[in-house]
Design an enzyme around this catalytic site. Sequence first.
Site, mmCIF file in Angstrom:
data_model
loop_
_atom_site.group_PDB
_atom_site.id
_atom_site.type_symbol
_atom_site.label_atom_id
_atom_site.label_comp_id
_atom_site.label_asym_id
_atom_site.label_seq_id
_atom_site.Cartn_x
_atom_site.Cartn_y
_atom_site.Cartn_z
ATOM 1 N N HIS A 167 0.929 -0.958 -0.067
ATOM 2 C CA HIS A 167 0.132 0.083 -0.004
ATOM 3 C C HIS A 167 0.964 1.256 -0.076
ATOM 4 C CE1 HIS A 167 0.302 -0.127 4.574
ATOM 5 N NE2 HIS A 167 0.658 1.059 4.346
ATOM 6 N N ASP A 198 0.257 -7.534 0.963
ATOM 7 C CA ASP A 198 0.548 -6.050 1.379
ATOM 8 C C ASP A 198 2.005 -6.123 1.452
ATOM 9 O OD1 ASP A 198 0.517 -3.564 1.871
ATOM 10 O OD2 ASP A 198 -0.389 -3.806 3.650
ATOM 11 N N SER A 276 4.485 2.152 7.985
ATOM 12 C CA SER A 276 4.317 1.055 7.096
ATOM 13 C C SER A 276 5.569 0.527 6.337
ATOM 14 C CB SER A 276 3.236 1.637 5.967
ATOM 15 O OG SER A 276 1.886 1.601 6.495
#
Length: 598
Positions: A167, A198, A276
């Site tokens: 993402h 992901d 992230s």
Amino acid sequence: MLLRSVRTVELLRRIPTSSVSGFRTSPPFLQRCNGVQSYLPYRVTTTSETPFPTHISRHCYSISVGPLNENRYTNASAPVSLRRTNNRKVSPRINYNRKISRRRQAGKSASNSPAADAVDLALDSVVKIFTVSTSPSYFLPWQNKSQRESMGSGFVISGRRIVTNAHVVADHSFVLVRKHGSSIKHRAEVQAVGHECDLAILVVDSEVFWEGMNSLELGDIPFLQEAVAVVGYPQGGDNISVTTGVVSRVEPTQYVHGATQLMAIQIDAAINPGNSGGPAIMGNKVAGVAFQNLSGAENIGYIIPTPVIKHFITGVEQCGKYIGFCSMGVSCQPMENAQLRIGFQMSPEMTGVLVSKINPLSDAHRILKKDDVILAFDSVSIANDGTVPFRNRERITFDHLVSMKKPNETALVKVLREGKEQEFSITLKPLQPLVPVHQFDQLPSYYIFAGFVFVPLTQPYLHEYGEDWYNTSPRSLCMRALKDLPKKAGQQLVIVSQVLMDDINTGYERLTELQVKKVNGVEVDNLRHLCQLIENCNTENLRVDLEDDERVIFLNYQSAKIATSLILKRHRIASAMSSDLLIEQNLVTELASSCSVV
């Protein structure tokens, strides 16, 4: 709260992000989740960061997590719990002592804290990622939305590669990376991306960037209460940051970005926007990759464990691209009720799950039958709640055993059929739903004829209806997206998205959001097939049947072709079809021309 993807790489610039935090789902959606809401008290969000205050666009979407979403086959129908952890803090000294013992067994001296160890490893391994991305408009598929900027983290592994979250680089148009202590940003290319898990791999060609960089080694799944340190570049500053915590639980969890359920590790370390893709370090190895948190709860974050990371990397190394995670293609019901077990002739010592539905495209469709009871998978007994043993006194759904299989690998499945035990060998492979759950890094397909805009139905298309898309999107399309199964490979649900008004289609303007069933009496398989049927029409008139033959479009073919050119010019649309259809149409035309010459 609703499980949601607050993908800050998908933010627009209108309303401050803080205005989103109080969003609560509507009661109808909770009813649809069929009990899952009791397991989801807070919203799970991914954690990339934007460098400016923005508001969520269409990608802040609700993900269908209830049993009604039968496109996403699981091997046990029981929902995975995502519950708020106890607020009681566990002493980090106990966890750190366990880590010290592991380091001493490895012949290494212990440092003062897990954070100090993580900093030593991370300074020459963790990088900051800057992404420029552009998402398509599914209502106007011939154009894109505005450009956005976002930031995330990543870390170096062997082979001069950088691991980050999918993402972080989804729908990317430009990616830069910067190592710690440097002011120079280097151009990076996305080598592979797996949106279901992901994860993504980046490569950098600059030799200057790799000077002094060290790779991190992937470790094992940490035990409960072991200390980990999350390293990355979260919001609130520009330099590297380290937060520490302990492992709270290990179990299959909803991956918000990919709308899949894979193993994840819950930790109590702070994982904030910008973290992230950063590593969670235990000892001197990577225990996982930070990727999402539980919004509204304090210090509840999730990391992707190393088995999932290794599965992704190994697949890329062997095949040169992301290969996906396998599925058996069955939907199962727990058999915790004693009367249910008696009804299917199970003996008292037998345990298993009941097969309720089978994907026609799976290998299990030719072997298993509805009402079979799956007793064991690869000689591992399955409990009545669909779980199997995992480590010391832990249990995990047997979906994990299936997902860790390589594509085209076989599994030995023991079933109880009409009171008799049988064993079958089933080939596993990744399965695609009839209605795609996501479509990152690609442009949507479309075809325009006589002002009618034909598109394949996807969940991103439904997400254009807003945050509460389940209630605001057309009911028939929503139900098809969540429940219908593919009958053959390559099948799509083609719909009339909108009508661009013209004299040729006056009176048809209300025939939108309806599925296309037939063209001149021929059933439509997918958008490419519809395009071929219309482009190759050799009759004076064209008939299109919609929505179970309840509505009909009737057009003079030549008049409609002329009107199409005028409509495209009026709306400043460059082409009547998307690039993927245009390429194939040109190939067909060239082939036809060469055959006629011969």
